[in-house]
Design a protein around this motif. Sequence first.
Motif, PDB file in Angstrom:
ATOM      1  N   VAL A   1      39.127 -33.171 -56.238  1.00 20.48           N
ATOM      2  CA  VAL A   1      38.713 -34.570 -56.097  1.00 20.48           C
ATOM      3  C   VAL A   1      37.264 -34.692 -55.604  1.00 20.48           C
ATOM      4  N   ALA A   2      36.741 -33.664 -54.978  1.00 14.51           N
ATOM      5  CA  ALA A   2      35.354 -33.699 -54.503  1.00 14.51           C
ATOM      6  C   ALA A   2      34.367 -33.853 -55.651  1.00 14.51           C
ATOM      7  N   ARG A   3      34.777 -33.496 -56.863  1.00 16.29           N
ATOM      8  CA  ARG A   3      33.895 -33.618 -58.032  1.00 16.29           C
ATOM      9  C   ARG A   3      33.992 -34.994 -58.699  1.00 16.29           C
ATOM     10  N   LYS A   4      34.828 -35.870 -58.163  1.00 15.61           N
ATOM     11  CA  LYS A   4      35.034 -37.204 -58.737  1.00 15.61           C
ATOM     12  C   LYS A   4      34.121 -38.220 -58.045  1.00 15.61           C
ATOM     13  N   PRO A   5      33.896 -39.378 -58.687  1.00 16.08           N
ATOM     14  CA  PRO A   5      33.113 -40.434 -58.036  1.00 16.08           C
ATOM     15  C   PRO A   5      33.837 -40.938 -56.778  1.00 16.08           C
ATOM     16  N   PRO A   6      33.105 -41.477 -55.791  1.00 11.47           N
ATOM     17  CA  PRO A   6      33.705 -41.903 -54.528  1.00 11.47           C
ATOM     18  C   PRO A   6      34.878 -42.892 -54.656  1.00 11.47           C
ATOM     19  N   ALA A   7      34.849 -43.767 -55.625  1.00  8.79           N
ATOM     20  CA  ALA A   7      35.918 -44.767 -55.759  1.00  8.79           C
ATOM     21  C   ALA A   7      37.019 -44.311 -56.725  1.00  8.79           C
ATOM     22  N   PHE A   8      37.020 -43.043 -57.118  1.00  7.39           N
ATOM     23  CA  PHE A   8      37.999 -42.533 -58.070  1.00  7.39           C
ATOM     24  C   PHE A   8      39.420 -42.732 -57.561  1.00  7.39           C
ATOM     25  N   MET A   9      40.315 -43.150 -58.461  1.00  2.51           N
ATOM     26  CA  MET A   9      41.730 -43.289 -58.133  1.00  2.51           C
ATOM     27  C   MET A   9      42.530 -43.032 -59.390  1.00  2.51           C
ATOM     28  N   THR A  10      43.635 -42.356 -59.240  1.00  3.80           N
ATOM     29  CA  THR A  10      44.538 -42.101 -60.348  1.00  3.80           C
ATOM     30  C   THR A  10      45.957 -42.149 -59.823  1.00  3.80           C
ATOM     31  N   ARG A  11      46.914 -42.251 -60.710  1.00  7.77           N
ATOM     32  CA  ARG A  11      48.320 -42.241 -60.285  1.00  7.77           C
ATOM     33  C   ARG A  11      48.788 -40.811 -60.083  1.00  7.77           C
TER      34      ARG A  11
END
Length: 81
Positions: free
Chosen positions: A65-75
């Motif tokens: 998740v550290a490689r994702k944008p700050p507001a990233f969200m998934t189910r």
Amino acid sequence: MVPGPSVNLHHLVPRTYKGTETVALHRICHAKIHMVLSEKELRDHYHTVERLREHPEIARFIRWVARKPPAFMTRHRAGRR
């Protein structure tokens, strides 16, 4: 971590066990913790941020998740609750 709606407070010791200390976590990380660990495991073994980071599945997730944008969200898939 970006303050705002992507942040949740996590009780280091679950409220069901009278925990009061909280830490701010990204909501996707908070969801992952509760998906992977039971409240008893949180109370007995993973009641600090350092211990949470040591759990192999949580550590792997943090790296991902550290490689994702700050507001990233998934189910997530259903947890162990």
